[in-house]
Design a protein around this motif. Structure first.
Motif, PDB file in Angstrom:
ATOM      1  N   GLY A 175      -8.111   9.677-115.985  1.00  0.00           N
ATOM      2  CA  GLY A 175      -7.236  10.676-115.362  1.00  0.00           C
ATOM      3  C   GLY A 175      -5.401  10.167-115.059  1.00  0.00           C
ATOM      4  N   TYR A 176      -5.586   9.037-114.632  1.00  0.00           N
ATOM      5  CA  TYR A 176      -4.460   8.300-114.195  1.00  0.00           C
ATOM      6  C   TYR A 176      -3.360   7.660-115.477  1.00  0.00           C
ATOM      7  N   ILE A 177      -4.285   7.260-116.277  1.00  0.00           N
ATOM      8  CA  ILE A 177      -3.491   6.380-117.392  1.00  0.00           C
ATOM      9  C   ILE A 177      -3.937   7.069-118.458  1.00  0.00           C
ATOM     10  N   GLY A 178      -4.782   8.098-118.827  1.00  0.00           N
ATOM     11  CA  GLY A 178      -5.149   8.401-120.207  1.00  0.00           C
ATOM     12  C   GLY A 178      -4.381   9.623-120.545  1.00  0.00           C
ATOM     13  N   VAL A 179      -4.646  10.110-121.842  1.00  0.00           N
ATOM     14  CA  VAL A 179      -3.761  11.192-122.293  1.00  0.00           C
ATOM     15  C   VAL A 179      -3.808  12.745-121.349  1.00  0.00           C
ATOM     16  N   ARG A 180      -2.844  13.435-121.468  1.00  0.00           N
ATOM     17  CA  ARG A 180      -2.753  14.616-120.771  1.00  0.00           C
ATOM     18  C   ARG A 180      -3.624  15.791-121.303  1.00  0.00           C
ATOM     19  N   ASP A 181      -3.965  15.617-122.410  1.00  0.00           N
ATOM     20  CA  ASP A 181      -4.902  16.773-122.896  1.00  0.00           C
ATOM     21  C   ASP A 181      -6.075  16.860-122.551  1.00  0.00           C
ATOM     22  N   SER A 182      -6.584  17.794-121.764  1.00  0.00           N
ATOM     23  CA  SER A 182      -7.905  17.984-121.319  1.00  0.00           C
ATOM     24  C   SER A 182      -9.051  17.680-122.201  1.00  0.00           C
ATOM     25  N   TYR A 183      -8.926  18.130-123.357  1.00  0.00           N
ATOM     26  CA  TYR A 183      -9.987  17.907-124.392  1.00  0.00           C
ATOM     27  C   TYR A 183     -10.205  16.508-124.768  1.00  0.00           C
ATOM     28  N   ARG A 184      -8.996  15.894-124.876  1.00  0.00           N
ATOM     29  CA  ARG A 184      -9.222  14.405-125.421  1.00  0.00           C
ATOM     30  C   ARG A 184      -9.355  13.229-124.356  1.00  0.00           C
ATOM     31  N   ASN A 185      -9.408  13.851-122.986  1.00  0.00           N
ATOM     32  CA  ASN A 185      -9.285  12.855-121.846  1.00  0.00           C
ATOM     33  C   ASN A 185     -11.058  12.948-121.338  1.00  0.00           C
ATOM     34  N   PHE A 186     -11.502  11.804-121.195  1.00  0.00           N
ATOM     35  CA  PHE A 186     -12.910  11.728-120.761  1.00  0.00           C
ATOM     36  C   PHE A 186     -13.148  12.198-119.392  1.00  0.00           C
ATOM     37  N   ASN A 187     -12.271  12.309-118.408  1.00  0.00           N
ATOM     38  CA  ASN A 187     -12.684  12.833-117.203  1.00  0.00           C
ATOM     39  C   ASN A 187     -12.868  14.206-116.964  1.00  0.00           C
ATOM     40  N   MET A 188     -12.328  15.076-117.672  1.00  0.00           N
ATOM     41  CA  MET A 188     -12.632  16.545-117.521  1.00  0.00           C
ATOM     42  C   MET A 188     -13.995  17.005-118.096  1.00  0.00           C
ATOM     43  N   THR A 189     -14.371  16.319-119.260  1.00  0.00           N
ATOM     44  CA  THR A 189     -15.552  16.871-119.879  1.00  0.00           C
ATOM     45  C   THR A 189     -16.697  16.133-118.658  1.00  0.00           C
ATOM     46  N   CYS A 190     -16.414  14.807-118.738  1.00  0.00           N
ATOM     47  CA  CYS A 190     -17.638  14.252-117.907  1.00  0.00           C
ATOM     48  C   CYS A 190     -17.886  14.890-116.465  1.00  0.00           C
ATOM     49  N   PHE A 191     -16.740  15.082-115.637  1.00  0.00           N
ATOM     50  CA  PHE A 191     -16.764  15.690-114.320  1.00  0.00           C
ATOM     51  C   PHE A 191     -17.463  17.024-114.648  1.00  0.00           C
TER      52      PHE A 191
END
Length: 492
Positions: A113-129
């Motif tokens: 979330g801190y260093i990844g892309v801002r795209d919610s669909y391409r960032n791991f944390n939104m889907t994982c959590f």
């Protein structure tokens, strides 16, 4: 809005037209619809009547076949110990591996979330959590028991600190008894507020997870890990309640055994008003999430059904959409926070009727606590019916996100291209699955409540009579749940 003409009248007309279009359009639910209208094959009232008839039939069947000895036998149903398997898993270091994996997922959610892309669909944390943990793990808990008590990453972090600083694990103060489960209730309300109104993105989710981690670590240092993770940490309480319905009874360090599904709901009653409110918020928060996506809900405020807002502001609130949007957020937030207490008032009304028809042998408090867990199957199926399609549309993407958690274009495990396209189930199948799940959950709740009544009342007839108010309550819950689900998909 800066690119539009500066004339106030033009801006007001445009905002009013846009908001009016929004108001009059069948709105898709944010988490459980598909963005297009599905016309029910038969009128909604047929589903409502059919569901009510099915509940009445199940009530009559329960009243005919269930007896006090059977109720007592179900509550004290023998379980089959699997401690041998538990010992073998411990020898294979599986519990330690699962704890490490859960902690790694938490840290990766924050880091991505801190260093990844801002795209919610391409960032791991939104889907994982939001999808894998909040939805998938909760549903898994209903099948395999309280695995979260073993893998809780915040408890693992606290344990690591406790190894270096033993006094930290025990806490500095005794947990205040009056607090009971209220800290978990407050955190649960905050969590739902963030889910519904926080407009979370990868960075903000990482910030919220960091804040929640800090709250847990500070709380453990104050009152100790044992009491905090029993009463205060919201996911511990949430998963423990769901695990009561599982056919596997698992308590880390104590036992692993098999039991009849849903029999855990009859083992002990709720122990405090705060726990009852927590259970009711499991119901009301999901219902509120569905209700706020309906046209009827929007019209209460923006359509100004009472006419008060028009008199106050001098014109319909729909023409003041931009200015009133913060007030609408406050209005919705207040409704969400009050929802479990509204449910509590309705629940207690029916409990009072239950006590009156049952002969007043038990206090309202005793009956309220005794029947509290009979609501959990309803809470579970509400949750599943509202959100399970997200597991198909977004949850499957976790396979590709594991290879590229930051969205940098990596392919660490060779799965970056897998399951990128969502599974889109037929809307008719989804609707009838939802109807079936809602009905199943309420039938189970009717059976659990009747079994509990047979334990509380001396005669079979008195127990059956006492359950008439609970049957009416279940019918109301069923009809309301189906209506909320139907609104976003059937159109105006």
């Amino acid at each position: 809005m800066a690119s539009w003409p500066s004339s106030k009248s033009i801006r007001a007309e445009w905002r009013g037209a846009a908001a009016l279009a929004l108001l009059l359009t069948p709105l898709p639910a944010a988490a459980h619809s598909f963005g297009r209208i599905y016309n029910l094959p038969v009128p909604f009232w047929l589903y409502a009547y059919g569901a009510a008839a099915a509940l009445l039939l199940s009530f009559l069947i329960a009243g005919y076949f269930a007896t006090a000895p059977r109720a007592a036998a179900m509550a004290a149903a023998p379980s089959h110990s699997c401690d041998g398997l538990r010992a073998a898993l411990r020898r294979w270091q599986l519990p330690m591996g699962l704890r490490g994996l859960a902690l790694l997922c938490l840290l990766l959610c924050m880091l991505s979330g801190y260093i990844g892309v801002r795209d919610s669909y391409r960032n791991f944390n939104m889907t994982c959590f939001w999808i894998v943990f909040v939805l998938g793990f909760a549903y898994l808990t209903a099948l395999i028991g309280d695995l979260y008590a073993l893998v809780n990453p915040w408890q693992t972090l606290a344990a690591l600190i406790g190894r270096v600083w033993p006094r930290y694990w025990r806490g500095r103060h005794a947990y205040p008894a009056p607090a009971a489960y209220w800290p978990a209730v407050v955190l649960y309300m905050g969590f739902i507020w963030v889910e519904l109104f926080g407009n979370t993105r990868p960075w903000s989710l990482a910030a919220w997870l960091s804040l929640y981690t800090a709250i847990n670590l500070i709380a453990v240092g104050l009152v100790g890990a044992r009491d905090w993770f029993r009463y205060g940490e919201l996911f511990s309480v949430f998963m423990r309640l769901i695990a009561k319905m599982a056919p596997i009874d698992y308590v880390p360090g104590r036992h692993l055994r098999l039991r009849k599904p849903f029999s855990g709901l009859l083992e002990t009653p709720a122990s405090h008003w705060s726990l009852l409110v927590f259970v009711l918020f499991m119901l009301s928060s999901t219902a509120f999430d569905g209700l706020r996506a309906t046209v009827a809900w929007y019209r209460v405020f923006w359509g100004d059904a009472s006419g008060w807002f028009t008199q106050w502001f001098g014109q319909s609130p729909i023409y003041l959409y931009v200015q009133l949007r913060p007030w609408y957020l406050a209005y919705e937030s207040l409704c969400m926070l009050l929802s479990p207490f509204l449910y509590l008032a309705v629940y207690l009304l029916f409990i009072v009727l239950t006590r009156w028809l049952g002969g007043r042998r038990h206090s309202v408090r005793e009956l309220a606590f005794s029947f509290a867990y009979s609501l959990l199957p309803i809470a579970l199926v509400y949750h599943v019916t509202h959100y399970y399609t997200l597991l198909l549309t977004q949850g499957v993407k976790i396979v590709s996100l594991l290879s590229d958690p930051f969205g940098y274009g990596w392919n660490l495990f060779g799965t970056a291209g897998r399951f990128r396209a969502p599974f889109l189930p037929d809307l008719g199948t989804v609707w009838h699955t939802q109807v079936g799940l809602i009905l199943f959950g309420h039938i189970v709740s009717v059976w659990i409540a009747h079994t509990e009544a047979l334990r509380l009342y001396p005669s079979r007839g008195r127990a059956l009579l006492s359950q008439l108010p609970m049957l009416v309550l279940m019918v109301l819950f069923t009809t309301a749940g189906l209506w909320i689900l139907a609104q976003p998909i059937q159109g105006r």
